[in-house]
Design an enzyme around this catalytic site. Structure first.
Site, PDB file in Angstrom:
ATOM      1  N   GLU A 179      38.640  78.405  66.752  1.00  0.00           N
ATOM      2  CA  GLU A 179      37.194  78.221  66.914  1.00  0.00           C
ATOM      3  C   GLU A 179      36.577  79.379  67.703  1.00  0.00           C
ATOM      4  O   GLU A 179      36.971  79.625  68.845  1.00  0.00           O
ATOM      5  CB  GLU A 179      36.914  76.910  67.662  1.00  0.00           C
ATOM      6  CG  GLU A 179      35.438  76.679  67.941  1.00  0.00           C
ATOM      7  CD  GLU A 179      35.182  75.505  68.881  1.00  0.00           C
ATOM      8  OE1 GLU A 179      34.013  75.152  69.071  1.00  0.00           O
ATOM      9  OE2 GLU A 179      36.169  74.963  69.429  1.00  0.00           O
ATOM     10  N   GLU A 209      30.139  66.913  69.826  1.00  0.00           N
ATOM     11  CA  GLU A 209      30.646  67.492  71.061  1.00  0.00           C
ATOM     12  C   GLU A 209      29.470  68.014  71.893  1.00  0.00           C
ATOM     13  O   GLU A 209      29.244  69.208  72.005  1.00  0.00           O
ATOM     14  CB  GLU A 209      31.643  68.626  70.765  1.00  0.00           C
ATOM     15  CG  GLU A 209      32.417  69.057  72.000  1.00  0.00           C
ATOM     16  CD  GLU A 209      33.315  70.255  71.742  1.00  0.00           C
ATOM     17  OE1 GLU A 209      34.487  70.202  72.158  1.00  0.00           O
ATOM     18  OE2 GLU A 209      32.858  71.241  71.141  1.00  0.00           O
TER      19      GLU A 209
END
Length: 256
Positions: A143, A240
């Site tokens: 990521e 998130e």
């Protein structure tokens, strides 16, 4: 409409971690994700997943000393042995918890390590990790993070991530695309999602600025959700974000 998973490292923090599984189910989530399981025995977590009929869609590999600011070690040539040990630990948890994918934190660039050496180390470590994950039928994710929230982080853009994935050449290595991080670094979310979709294994969201729930900032989430449907994305979208207030009070953005 995309499938949404509650990131219970950031949502429902009004409760102790082990109680957040039930809170996620009560709020209507069918799946959860979290940063790290390692402070608990696997059976403690698996019992919660079973009790509340939740799917665990993601957790991270060990990050090093998180409290001290470490964010992984995949790019650090001084810690290859530690990295490989952590791959084994993460896979043992993943197998027991039935999680289909793991996120490998790339780490921060050390002052004594050149960018070229960090890149070579990251590629080699990802080849090792991807092979270990492949043996257990698990996807591996990397990521890009934004350099404002994670100064010094090695992996900061989708093109860099795509290049690493191509160089590693593993069929089970994919990109974790975080809408919040990439809005801060790149913008152009819709076109990037379209271009990179074959490489994207997981998506996460938060609004900009502040990393709060959708609808609190500048991102047009209703458009992006329709866009993901049009593109045919069938994976999970991890929520998130840090709620502005109480988690449940901030769930009015959800399209169900």
């Amino acid at each position: 409409m995309p499938k949404f998973a509650a990131n219970i490292s950031m949502l429902f923090t009004e409760l102790p971690f082990i109680e957040r599984f039930g809170a996620a189910r009560a709020a209507g989530f069918d799946a959860v994700e979290f940063l790290f399981p390692y402070a608990f025995e696997p059976d403690q977590i698996s019992a919660r997943l079973e009790r509340f009929d939740l799917q665990l869609v993601l957790h991270n590999m060990p990050p090093g000393d998180w409290a001290a600011g470490e964010r992984g070690m995949a790019c650090d040539p001084r810690r290859i042995g530690e990295f490989q040990d952590n791959v084994g630990l993460a896979l043992d948890y993943a197998e027991e918890l039935g999680v289909p994918q793991l996120h490998c934190l790339a780490g921060k660039l050390h002052a004594a390590v050149t960018m070229e050496r960090a890149h070579e180390t990251c590629v080699a470590n990802l080849r090792f990790a991807a092979a270990q994950c492949q043996q257990r039928g698990i996807k591996l994710l990397i990521e890009p993070l934004n350099r404002f929230d994670a100064p010094g982080y090695f992996l900061t853009g989708t093109r860099q991530a795509a290049a690493i994935i191509a160089e590693v050449g593993a069929p089970n290595l994919f990109m974790q695309y975080d809408i919040y991080h990439m809005q801060r670094m790149e913008g152009n979310l819709a076109d990037t999602l379209r271009a990179q979709l074959p490489l994207i294994g997981h998506i996460q969201l938060a609004d900009v600025p502040g990393r709060h729930e959708p609808g609190t900032g500048e991102i047009n989430f209703p458009f992006l959700f329709r866009h993901l449907d049009t593109l045919g994305y069938d994976g999970w979208v991890g929520c998130e974000y840090t709620p502005l207030g109480n988690t449940v009070d901030g769930l009015g953005w959800r399209p169900w």
